[in-house]
Design a protein around this motif. Structure first.
Motif, PDB file in Angstrom:
ATOM      1  N   UNK A  46       0.835  -1.200   0.000  1.00 41.87           N
ATOM      2  CA  UNK A  46       0.000   0.000   0.000  1.00 41.87           C
ATOM      3  C   UNK A  46       0.870   1.250   0.000  1.00 41.87           C
ATOM      4  N   UNK A  47       1.995   1.148   0.665  1.00 40.38           N
ATOM      5  CA  UNK A  47       2.927   2.267   0.727  1.00 40.38           C
ATOM      6  C   UNK A  47       4.309   1.680   0.511  1.00 40.38           C
ATOM      7  N   UNK A  48       5.083   2.301  -0.370  1.00 38.36           N
ATOM      8  CA  UNK A  48       6.377   1.712  -0.655  1.00 38.36           C
ATOM      9  C   UNK A  48       7.488   2.743  -0.592  1.00 38.36           C
ATOM     10  N   UNK A  49       8.414   2.501   0.283  1.00 34.56           N
ATOM     11  CA  UNK A  49       9.615   3.306   0.428  1.00 34.56           C
ATOM     12  C   UNK A  49       9.296   4.801   0.457  1.00 34.56           C
ATOM     13  N   UNK A  50       8.457   5.182   1.376  1.00 31.89           N
ATOM     14  CA  UNK A  50       8.069   6.589   1.492  1.00 31.89           C
ATOM     15  C   UNK A  50       8.870   7.231   2.618  1.00 31.89           C
ATOM     16  N   UNK A  51       9.490   8.346   2.311  1.00 23.48           N
ATOM     17  CA  UNK A  51      10.221   9.087   3.333  1.00 23.48           C
ATOM     18  C   UNK A  51       9.851  10.562   3.250  1.00 23.48           C
ATOM     19  N   UNK A  52       9.575  11.136   4.367  1.00 24.32           N
ATOM     20  CA  UNK A  52       9.432  12.600   4.422  1.00 24.32           C
ATOM     21  C   UNK A  52       9.490  13.055   5.866  1.00 24.32           C
ATOM     22  N   UNK A  53       9.791  14.327   6.046  1.00 23.18           N
ATOM     23  CA  UNK A  53       9.792  14.916   7.386  1.00 23.18           C
ATOM     24  C   UNK A  53       8.822  16.075   7.393  1.00 23.18           C
TER      25      UNK A  53
END
Lengths: 445, 264
Positions: A46-53
């Motif tokens: 559903x979510x793949x390799x998501x990065x954020x700040x």
């Protein structure tokens, strides 16, 4: 300082299958990972390799189509589900507006539910007592607070849920599309409350389909597409990229629909072999109430291709309101013809003729048509409101006898930033005397 | 696990309110309300008394007089035990909305179920006390101090089983139906409506393996039989086993925790 840190987060769900997750009790007891024994075709990320700040005090918007993983992302940040891979860190107290009033018990009163819901969301009894009146006032439920929640309307239920959640006074507020419900006044109030949150330096993570809200409200935005980050950064840029992509996929969709319609029309026998086929005698627009898609005519002159072009000269099916649009007809005459009229008609989704014209009405006198050629009709400014439109194109005799009539075979969409209503948008502008002030006065300038 | 337990302590306010809600909601709208907590065990007692004194007289030994009091000592705690397990098999699925939408330690749900049923048990105790006084039961203070210990062991045992049952039912839904049948069987496999002495020799070995046997006998020895509490060795052993079971239940629950939000 970052209030929310999401690092390389992947969330894999099990697809529905007849095979149980654990075949036996033993595997339930022993298998460490819940997904380790899954075959690849049983997994769905559903979510793949998501990065954020998200740094403290910022409002962060997440946009994306249905099923793109937005809500999963929100649940991961809220800690309701754990990421399969990667890590999530949130600083401070979280309140998640995912489903309002999720913990309400229908049999007991609103008052008791406020307390229990508040405690569930992390408040102490004393804190709730102190804020109780404020909560009830916000929910506009003074007269009903002692009635059992099962007697509430869905709106009341939701207002109470929202009121409790918002009075938790979180450091980080997670909002999932809850503004879509509720009447105008309440939505306004919720937005004001969010504004107040922002001013007090709280962090908000907002998942929404309301792109306007993201543009107006967010400091930063993220566009999630099938679990991947497609764009991140300035909300105007992200929303713009997202809209463009939505248009492009609509374009593909419409193009596929057109191809199907054309194929279907080609399969329809010619009118010459169908003697009782209705022959259009009037000019455009024909009887719109009996209008069905189709193609008929003697084919002495044949329309071999219909294409629409936008401002950029590229074939397209999606246009912006006010864009310059060109309709291009490819025509072939099997023998030289002297009596011919080209016409088009634009119909909206309700079947109302928005505009129709032909060369005869515009007093162009036909002389001769032979061989193959093209006809271009340029609409300088497509002043239609947002919506889906269908196109008629035809070539026929002056008395209406059809050579080739394409009825509602072509579809295009008009997009607009303004959600105005009606059919036709005349070019217009607002002007005000200096004592009448608007915040966004420059917006249309 | 220790960290989880400490976190649970933080949520004690929530557990408290949820237990209160459970009790309030259960009888909300019924005319007799809280009185059902008293009436339910009384009616059950009445049925068994009727069966064994009117329909099937003479099937019980002479020393079991008053028979109603003897049964009551076992039925009351059994009701707590069996309702807790029966309800906890469904508690995570019924509370799916909470698990999926609210950040919330899921073990609170089975724990609340067990505690709410414990409150019902406590509400039944005054009736038991009335019976005890009415029949002039041979109570001794030295025996009565064991009573809280028995309750505590039962609580621990029930917690452990409730955690096991609730977490496994999420994945194996058949457990719910198996359990309801098993509990009926279990009731008759426990010396509640008959004394241990009436069981045949080979059956006693099996009955001794049933943890609730020792709880029932403990209650009976303390409240019904005269003389000192002689079952304490068994009780302590059961206490240790219950703690182990609780640890196992919690471990399994913790392991499956992440799957709840997806499965319910």
């Amino acid at each position: 300082m970052n209030a929310i840190e999401v690092a390389h987060v992947t969330k894999i769900y099990r697809r529905y299958s007849r095979r149980r997750q654990f075949a036996t009790l033993k595997s339930a007891l022993l298998s460490g990972s819940l997904i380790s024994d899954l075959r690849p075709d049983e997994m769905f990320s559903a979510v793949e390799d998501v990065s954020f700040d998200v740094s403290e005090g910022r409002t962060f918007g997440v946009v994306g189509r249905n099923g793109s993983g937005k809500s999963t992302l929100l649940k991961l940040v809220a800690g309701i589900t754990k990421p399969t891979r990667g890590g999530v860190r949130v600083r401070g107290r979280i309140s998640a507006l995912i489903e309002l009033g999720a913990g309400f018990h229908p049999e007991i009163s609103g008052r008791e539910n406020v307390f229990i819901n508040g405690i569930m969301l992390g408040l102490s009894k004393r804190e709730i007592t102190r804020r109780f009146d404020e909560i009830v006032e916000f929910a506009e439920l003074k007269d009903f607070i002692d009635a059992p929640v099962k007697t509430y309307s869905s709106g009341m239920y939701m207002r109470l849920g929202f009121a409790v959640a918002i009075h938790v006074d979180p450091d980080v507020l997670l909002v999932d599309e809850v503004l879509a419900v509720g009447d105008e006044g309440f939505t306004r109030k919720c937005l004001d409350k969010f504004g107040e949150f922002r001013r007090r330096g709280k962090t908000i993570l907002l998942v929404t389909h309301s792109l306007g809200l993201v543009e107006r409200f967010c400091d930063e935005a993220l566009w999630l597409d099938a679990g991947h980050i497609r764009a991140i950064g300035d909300p105007k840029r992200v929303v713009g990229a997202y809209i463009t992509d939505v248009e492009r996929s609509e374009e593909r969709h419409l193009a596929a629909g057109d191809a199907r319609a054309r194929e279907a029309a080609a399969a329809v026998p010619d009118a010459s072999r169908l003697p009782d086929h209705p022959v259009q005698t009037g000019e455009t627009p024909p009887d719109m109430f009996r209008a069905t898609e189709g193609r008929w005519g003697s084919r002495d002159v044949e329309i071999t291709g219909v294409d629409l072009f936008g401002d950029d000269g590229q074939p397209s099916h999606v246009f912006h309101s006010g864009e310059r649009v060109t309709v291009k007809l490819g025509v072939t005459a099997s023998r030289p013809i002297a009596d011919f009229v080209f016409g088009i008609g634009i119909f909206n989704a309700d079947g109302v003729c928005c505009y129709g014209t032909n060369t005869d009405l515009e007093e162009l006198t036909a002389v001769e048509l032979s061989g193959s050629g093209t006809v271009l009709l340029t609409i300088e400014s497509l002043d239609l409101v947002e919506g889906t439109y269908k196109l008629d194109v035809a070539v026929h005799k002056r008395d209406g006898f059809p050579y080739d009539y394409h009825r509602l075979l072509y579809t295009f969409r008009v997009k607009s930033r303004t959600k105005d209503v009606g059919i036709f948008r005349p070019p217009h502008k607002w002007e005000f005397s200096p004592n009448i002030k608007f915040k966004d006065a420059g917006r249309w300038a | 696990m220790l960290r989880n337990l400490r976190q649970l302590l933080r949520y004690r306010g929530l557990i408290q309110s949820l237990v209160a809600r459970e009790l309030k909601a259960r009888y909300r709208g019924s005319v007799l309300g809280f009185f059902w907590s008293f009436i339910n065990p009384l009616l059950l007692l009445l049925i068994y008394s009727f069966v064994f004194t009117v329909v099937l007289p003479g099937t019980r030994p002479r020393e079991l007089e008053p028979y109603a009091l003897f049964m009551f000592c076992g039925i009351l705690p059994w009701t707590w035990f069996s309702s807790s397990l029966g309800e906890s098999s469904n508690v995570l699925i019924a509370g799916g909305n909470l698990i999926k939408k609210v950040l919330f330690p899921a073990e609170i749900l089975p724990i609340v179920t067990v505690l709410a049923n414990m409150v019902h048990f406590f509400l039944g105790l005054p009736i038991l006390a009335i019976f005890l006084v009415y029949y002039r039961a041979p109570l001794q203070l030295a025996e009565l101090v064991w009573f809280p210990a028995v309750v505590l062991v039962q609580l621990l045992l029930t917690f452990g089983l409730a955690l096991l049952v609730s977490s496994l039912t999420v994945h194996f839904r058949d457990i719910k139906d198996i359990l309801s049948n098993l509990l009926t069987f279990w009731f008759f496999a426990t010396p509640i409506i008959y004394p241990m002495s009436q069981a045949p020799e080979y059956g006693r070995q099996i009955l001794n393996l049933n943890p609730f046997t020792h709880l029932a006998i403990s209650y009976q020895e303390i409240l019904f039989y005269p003389g000192p509490f002689g079952h304490w060795k068994w009780l302590i052993a059961l206490g240790v086993a219950s703690f182990a079971l609780f640890a196992l239940g919690y471990f399994l629950f913790d392991r499956l925790r992440d799957s709840f939000a997806e499965e319910v």
